[in-house]
Design an enzyme around this catalytic site. Sequence first.
Site, PDB file in Angstrom:
ATOM      1  N   ASP A 331       0.849  -1.176   0.000  1.00  0.00           N
ATOM      2  CA  ASP A 331       0.000   0.000   0.000  1.00  0.00           C
ATOM      3  C   ASP A 331       0.892   1.235   0.000  1.00  0.00           C
ATOM      4  OD1 ASP A 331      -2.177   1.617   0.065  1.00  0.00           O
ATOM      5  OD2 ASP A 331      -2.789   1.134   2.109  1.00  0.00           O
ATOM      6  N   ASP A 594      -1.678  -3.592   6.555  1.00  0.00           N
ATOM      7  CA  ASP A 594      -1.911  -3.541   8.003  1.00  0.00           C
ATOM      8  C   ASP A 594      -3.362  -3.313   8.376  1.00  0.00           C
ATOM      9  OD1 ASP A 594      -2.222  -0.970   7.141  1.00  0.00           O
ATOM     10  OD2 ASP A 594      -0.835  -0.056   8.553  1.00  0.00           O
TER      11      ASP A 594
END
Length: 874
Positions: A331, A594
Amino acid sequence: MSDHPDSVAMADRPLAGVLADLGATPAGLDASEARARLERWGVNDVTAVRRRPLWLRFLDRLRNPLLVILLLASGFSAAAGDLYSFAIVVVIVLLSIVLDFVQEVRAETAVEALRRSVGLRAAALRDGRESDLPVEQLVPGDVVRLTAGDLVPADARLMEARDLFVNQALLTGEPYPVEKHAADLPQPAADPSAATNTLFMGTSVISGTGRAVVVRTGRDSLLGGMAHSLAAAPPPTDFEIGVRRFGMLILRVTVFLVLFVLLANVAFHRPWLESLMFAVALAVGLTPELLPMVVTVTLARGALRLAARKVIVKRLTALHNLGAMDVLCTDKTGTLTEARIRLVRHIDWHGRESEAVFRLAWLNSHFESGIRSPLDDAILEHGTIEAADWRKLDEVPFDFERRRVSVLLEGGGGHMLIVKGAPEEILRLSTHYEPSPGTVLAFDAAARARAADLFERLGEDGFRVLGIASRAVGPEQREARVSDETELVFAGFAAFLDPPKPGAAEAVRALSGAGVAVKILTGDNDRVTRHVCRELGIAVTGLMTGDELHALSEEALRARLATTNVFCRLSPPQKQRVLVALKHRGHAVGFLGDGINDAAALHVADVGVSVDSGADVAKDAASLILLEHDLAVLHDGVLEGRRTVENVTKYILMGSSSNFGNMLSMAGAALVLPFLPMLPIQVLLNNLLYDASEIGIPFDHVDPETIRRPVRWDLEHIRRFMLVMGPVSSLFDFLTFYALLALFGAGEALFQTGWFVESLATQCLIIFVIRTRRTPFASRPHPLLAGLSVGAVVLAALVPLSPAGALFGFEPLPPAYFAFLAVTVVTYLGLAEAIKQVFYRTFARRHRPSGSGGRRPLTRPAPTGRVKRLGPPA
């Protein structure tokens, strides 16, 4: 069977009765009572089993059938009066087992401590106050608090719930989140899906908050009842399969050799008991019984080194995948950017600063109880709005398909639905806009185009943007539904800045230079992502949006992957689809995430990487945990993974070539000698000293050029190396046989002594040649490996000269033999080095690429994104 109440049955009872049955209160347990319950019911872990005492685990190693046969045969020898041989066999066998056992237990203990350091934790009430506890310490009667992103730590009955949605597909197969309430059920629950006031271990909180009392833990939970399926081992990695196949290859050849030697001795009418003991001792010596220990200790050593670099390894086998990884998908937020998001603008459709826009955004974030993102925190930190006049009625929580969240509020003389989310979605759902306070106009094409243009300009300037809208509803409406998110009044945009990380560009370049292609998978729009890439100097070779990806077939997607390195506006299933497509192209794929929406992708990836501050579901799915959200740390981890695989391979190449050479030598000796080439106890002593010399391999250095590119297991290369190098060892064994018989007139004892010393010297010292592609003088081994290898050879030469030599059937060797031995060993090592260099040059030529589709030679760096096959270790 546990005597605390059944989870589903508890759903049918009033909450007060549940608390009474558990001996619990809404204030939770005190610490002493919790300790007593933990002792009574055990740790809260569905896979936990009572650990066997160390002495029983030690005795398990004696169940090796080869060792049992060896001890039985030596027992018969003792009964015939040869007590010395029996005692020596027992001592050597025990020393070998202790050597293996101690190393492996120490490694397992160290890795378990690392795993516990990043274990899941839960917020529980103890002694009247909230404490952050390891999930394993929860007991029935504990009161826990749950928020979005948490894994439910045990079966629990809800005491309070606020917009609580839970994903329990693990247990029920339901694909959509289920809303949970604290109210007593009007009728009994037939199954977990009907128990809407009960949470079950292993499910995950999607949105909302709750407080619950733990009912069942560990193997007594509903999930624990499925322990037989949970206990199934994950699919083996290429590395595990390769190690297993190597072990079976050596084992098959060893069985053939042992039968051959045994039959040859029987055919020559040699004593059957001594022949049996020799054959079994030979099997014990040639079987790579040290391989599991070397693999475990090497991987554990790598895990400890990674821990020093702030990377915690949860599953040791992930180290091989990390070394093989050639594509990393990550990401943008927190990895390429600082993740310190600030709200810097709140503007209307004209682009003017608007307090009304901020007021709506603040009220939405303040009353939202679902997944709280960094954008919500930035809004709340930007300022404060008086909220005393507003009361929350309901909420439609955020989800990653709708990409928005709505709250229904009562205040200001009416009811208002405030919606905040992805600008594209908010603009699509808006039918009106507010050009000035109190004025509402139809959102015509010109106004919509102006708002869309403003959104694009914000994105090009690097802002992350949320759209803000609202809708007045009737006073009778007290619940919010997705269907209410229509005919909205567009208010404006909230614009955020998340500055790029200074070291991110260097980390991406380092990974690319190490053969790992970095691909960005983000939910942000393409304009913001392009801006961040521009700021970091990352070239966008190809960009694909979620809408484009949705329109592609699997074949078309795989074709586009080679030229696309940025994917924007992806939903969680689309991230998963990209990873699967990359794996189908033959890549070893890592994924760094995450969030709650990253769990599925982390499961699919070959290497799932999360961070210590990530959501529970993400950390649970990952095999590696970063203590710092930093690509530079991951780059260190990649190199360490490669070092670990290289060191394991040293033992594999060493064992395969030396064992194969010994097999050929033993077969030849059995045919031409009138006696055993070594006594059984000499074979066992040789094996013990050789094993001891290899303990230093996990600590050894590697040459930098061997870890510049990803590495993968290549059993064919190992087999080829074994077939080339093994006969070289046998050639010098046969030369030693001739010298002992023709030059030194050796009898049985002198022959056995001479070959024992020569065999151990060539086996141990060849590590200096095999451990590197360079010349031995150009690559320094670790002092421990060098010391143990040389020490084993010195000890082998001294044993026949010591009083203990007679116990093993040795006799002192003449000084001239040591001169012969020195020349033989030096010549052997020199020839082995020359053949090694020719082998790798020849091997490289055979794999030289022909045109664009050929394979790269092993001696040259593979291009970024390609995986080089595992060459020689270093």
